[in-house]
Design an enzyme around this catalytic site. Structure first.
Site, PDB file in Angstrom:
ATOM      1  N   ILE A 101      49.681  47.483   9.472  1.00  0.00           N
ATOM      2  CA  ILE A 101      50.531  47.926   8.358  1.00  0.00           C
ATOM      3  C   ILE A 101      50.489  46.922   7.204  1.00  0.00           C
ATOM      4  CG2 ILE A 101      52.014  49.356   9.810  1.00  0.00           C
ATOM      5  CD1 ILE A 101      54.074  47.120   9.858  1.00  0.00           C
ATOM      6  N   HIS A 117      49.118  53.918  11.119  1.00  0.00           N
ATOM      7  CA  HIS A 117      50.473  53.543  11.546  1.00  0.00           C
ATOM      8  C   HIS A 117      51.376  53.217  10.360  1.00  0.00           C
ATOM      9  CE1 HIS A 117      48.886  52.290  15.793  1.00  0.00           C
ATOM     10  NE2 HIS A 117      48.920  53.578  15.637  1.00  0.00           N
ATOM     11  N   GLY A 184      39.361  43.827  16.859  1.00  0.00           N
ATOM     12  CA  GLY A 184      40.678  43.213  16.967  1.00  0.00           C
ATOM     13  C   GLY A 184      41.782  44.101  17.491  1.00  0.00           C
ATOM     14  N   ASN A 211      35.903  41.727  19.484  1.00  0.00           N
ATOM     15  CA  ASN A 211      37.271  41.321  19.814  1.00  0.00           C
ATOM     16  C   ASN A 211      37.237  39.922  20.420  1.00  0.00           C
ATOM     17  OD1 ASN A 211      39.941  42.382  19.646  1.00  0.00           O
ATOM     18  ND2 ASN A 211      40.022  42.498  21.871  1.00  0.00           N
ATOM     19  N   LEU A 212      38.435  39.353  20.582  1.00  0.00           N
ATOM     20  CA  LEU A 212      38.486  38.009  21.175  1.00  0.00           C
ATOM     21  C   LEU A 212      38.167  38.088  22.675  1.00  0.00           C
ATOM     22  CD1 LEU A 212      39.187  35.173  20.097  1.00  0.00           C
ATOM     23  CD2 LEU A 212      41.543  35.535  20.873  1.00  0.00           C
ATOM     24  N   ALA A 229      37.369  36.914  15.084  1.00  0.00           N
ATOM     25  CA  ALA A 229      36.919  37.908  14.094  1.00  0.00           C
ATOM     26  C   ALA A 229      36.238  37.261  12.891  1.00  0.00           C
ATOM     27  CB  ALA A 229      38.109  38.749  13.635  1.00  0.00           C
TER      28      ALA A 229
HETATM   29  N1  APR Z   1      39.798  37.599  16.495  1.00  0.00           N
HETATM   30  C1  APR Z   1      39.507  38.776  17.166  1.00  0.00           C
HETATM   31  N2  APR Z   1      40.368  39.397  18.021  1.00  0.00           N
HETATM   32  C2  APR Z   1      41.558  38.788  18.224  1.00  0.00           C
HETATM   33  C3  APR Z   1      41.924  37.561  17.580  1.00  0.00           C
HETATM   34  C4  APR Z   1      40.973  36.965  16.686  1.00  0.00           C
HETATM   35  N3  APR Z   1      41.227  35.835  16.060  1.00  0.00           N
HETATM   36  N4  APR Z   1      43.179  37.211  18.012  1.00  0.00           N
HETATM   37  C5  APR Z   1      43.568  38.168  18.885  1.00  0.00           C
HETATM   38  N5  APR Z   1      42.597  39.118  19.018  1.00  0.00           N
HETATM   39  C6  APR Z   1      42.609  40.335  19.845  1.00  0.00           C
HETATM   40  C7  APR Z   1      43.352  40.182  21.159  1.00  0.00           C
HETATM   41  O1  APR Z   1      42.489  39.729  22.170  1.00  0.00           O
HETATM   42  C8  APR Z   1      43.837  41.611  21.427  1.00  0.00           C
HETATM   43  O2  APR Z   1      42.884  42.323  22.194  1.00  0.00           O
HETATM   44  O3  APR Z   1      43.327  41.325  19.128  1.00  0.00           O
HETATM   45  C9  APR Z   1      43.934  42.232  20.031  1.00  0.00           C
HETATM   46  C10 APR Z   1      45.364  42.508  19.552  1.00  0.00           C
HETATM   47  O4  APR Z   1      45.919  43.456  20.418  1.00  0.00           O
HETATM   48  P1  APR Z   1      47.439  43.949  20.193  1.00  0.00           P
HETATM   49  O5  APR Z   1      48.320  42.781  19.987  1.00  0.00           O
HETATM   50  O6  APR Z   1      47.733  44.881  21.307  1.00  0.00           O
HETATM   51  O7  APR Z   1      47.389  44.711  18.790  1.00  0.00           O
HETATM   52  P2  APR Z   1      46.853  46.175  18.453  1.00  0.00           P
HETATM   53  O8  APR Z   1      45.755  46.587  19.387  1.00  0.00           O
HETATM   54  O9  APR Z   1      46.562  46.221  17.018  1.00  0.00           O
HETATM   55  O10 APR Z   1      48.160  47.063  18.777  1.00  0.00           O
HETATM   56  C11 APR Z   1      48.108  48.441  18.525  1.00  0.00           C
HETATM   57  O11 APR Z   1      50.461  48.626  18.976  1.00  0.00           O
HETATM   58  O12 APR Z   1      52.390  47.477  18.806  1.00  0.00           O
HETATM   59  C12 APR Z   1      51.721  48.555  18.316  1.00  0.00           C
HETATM   60  O13 APR Z   1      51.860  49.658  16.227  1.00  0.00           O
HETATM   61  C13 APR Z   1      51.465  48.461  16.820  1.00  0.00           C
HETATM   62  O14 APR Z   1      49.427  48.936  15.597  1.00  0.00           O
HETATM   63  C14 APR Z   1      49.943  48.308  16.738  1.00  0.00           C
HETATM   64  C15 APR Z   1      49.460  48.931  18.020  1.00  0.00           C
END
Ligand code: APR
Length: 245
Positions: A101, A117, A184, A211-212, A229
């Site tokens: 967002i 979202h 990510g 992804n990480l 990333a």
């Molecule tokens: N570079 C790449 N990936 C990363 C980094 C980085 N520096 N730091 C963290 N990550 C990865 C983590 O390993 C994880 O798999 O990003 C991912 C973040 O996952 P979530 O915290 O679950 O976020 P997201 O997948 O965007 O969540 C989806 O859930 O809470 C709701 O609405 C909210 O849009 C969100 C949705």
């Protein structure tokens, strides 16, 4: 250019992004050990029921995040910039479908951004459905700029239990793309977590996860790259622009 890219020159590219792409810009993710949901309960701040029960609590949560985003030190990083470059240089269509967002994709030069979202810097009126830009604090006493009624404004974000935005358009572009890139995201939240399977069912497109660490749906991807990333995304975009996928 390899076989796939030669089949349909300049096929469209769909990039799904999640909180991980903005982590190195200083924005928290949700499910990492120090993530937002390790500090705050979803039931208290991110459902329509929470808003009905305690709107001030919900406003406080989003006001703090909005202030954080508007703070000068939060800027797009090299991963956001690489996607801006991809859109500018890839001759086919590029659409960023983001679960985020924040406005970092746009600030990095991406124009075709779909916020499934919602957007933190926008509000929506529960009475007249008008949307408006918002960079300051929101509260129950703030009147809607359109209908002038107070108490109906809410953050223009999709809460748990609500339908994400523009799903029909998203499925359409997923079915027609040549490359589906996921960056990510942990793959925990639907319907975004189901996009890779939808692309596979539609046939033809190459799929890659950056992804990480492996996401919940990692096994479904043709290609996976793990790391930060800001490191792996610019390198992958360079590869696409010079040699395809
Ligand atoms: N570079 C790449 N990936 C990363 C980094 C980085 N520096 N730091 C963290 N990550 C990865 C983590 O390993 C994880 O798999 O990003 C991912 C973040 O996952 P979530 O915290 O679950 O976020 P997201 O997948 O965007 O969540 C989806 O859930 O809470 C709701 O609405 C909210 O849009 C969100 C949705």
């Amino acid at each position: 250019m390899n076989e796939k890219t030669r089949e349909k020159p300049n096929p469209g590219i769909v990039v799904l992004t999640g909180a991980g792409i903005s982590r190195e810009s200083g924005l928290d993710t949700f499910r990492d050990a120090d993530g937002i949901w390790s500090r705050v309960r979803i039931e208290d701040v991110a459902t329509p029921e929470a808003f009905a029960r305690d709107p001030e609590r919900v406003h406080e949560f989003y006001n703090a995040r909005r202030a954080g985003l508007a703070a000068g030190e939060i800027v797009p990083n090299a991963a956001h910039a690489a996607l801006g470059r991809l859109e500018a240089e890839w001759p086919g269509g590029v659409l960023v479908v983001t679960q985020n967002i924040d406005d970092l994709h746009e600030r990095a030069g991406s124009r075709n951004v779909l916020h499934m979202h919602g957007e933190l810097l926008k509000v929506r009126c529960g009475f007249c459905d008008a949307q408006a830009a918002c960079t300051g604090d929101l509260g129950v006493d703030v009147a809607c700029p359109e209908c002038a009624v107070a108490g109906g404004l809410r953050p223009h974000v999709v809460w748990f239990g609500e339908m994400p935005l523009e799903m029909e358009r998203i499925y359409q572009v997923l079915e027609g793309c040549g490359l589906f890139l996921s960056i990510g995201t942990s793959g925990n939240v639907w319907p975004a977590a189901g996009f890779v399977a939808h692309v596979k069912q539609a046939g033809g497109a190459h799929t890659a996860e950056l992804n990480l660490e492996p996401s919940e749906g990692a096994v479904l991807f043709d290609e996976t790259l793990y790391g930060r990333a800001t490191i792996i995304v610019p390198a992958y975009i360079e590869k696409i622009l010079t040699a395809g996928w």
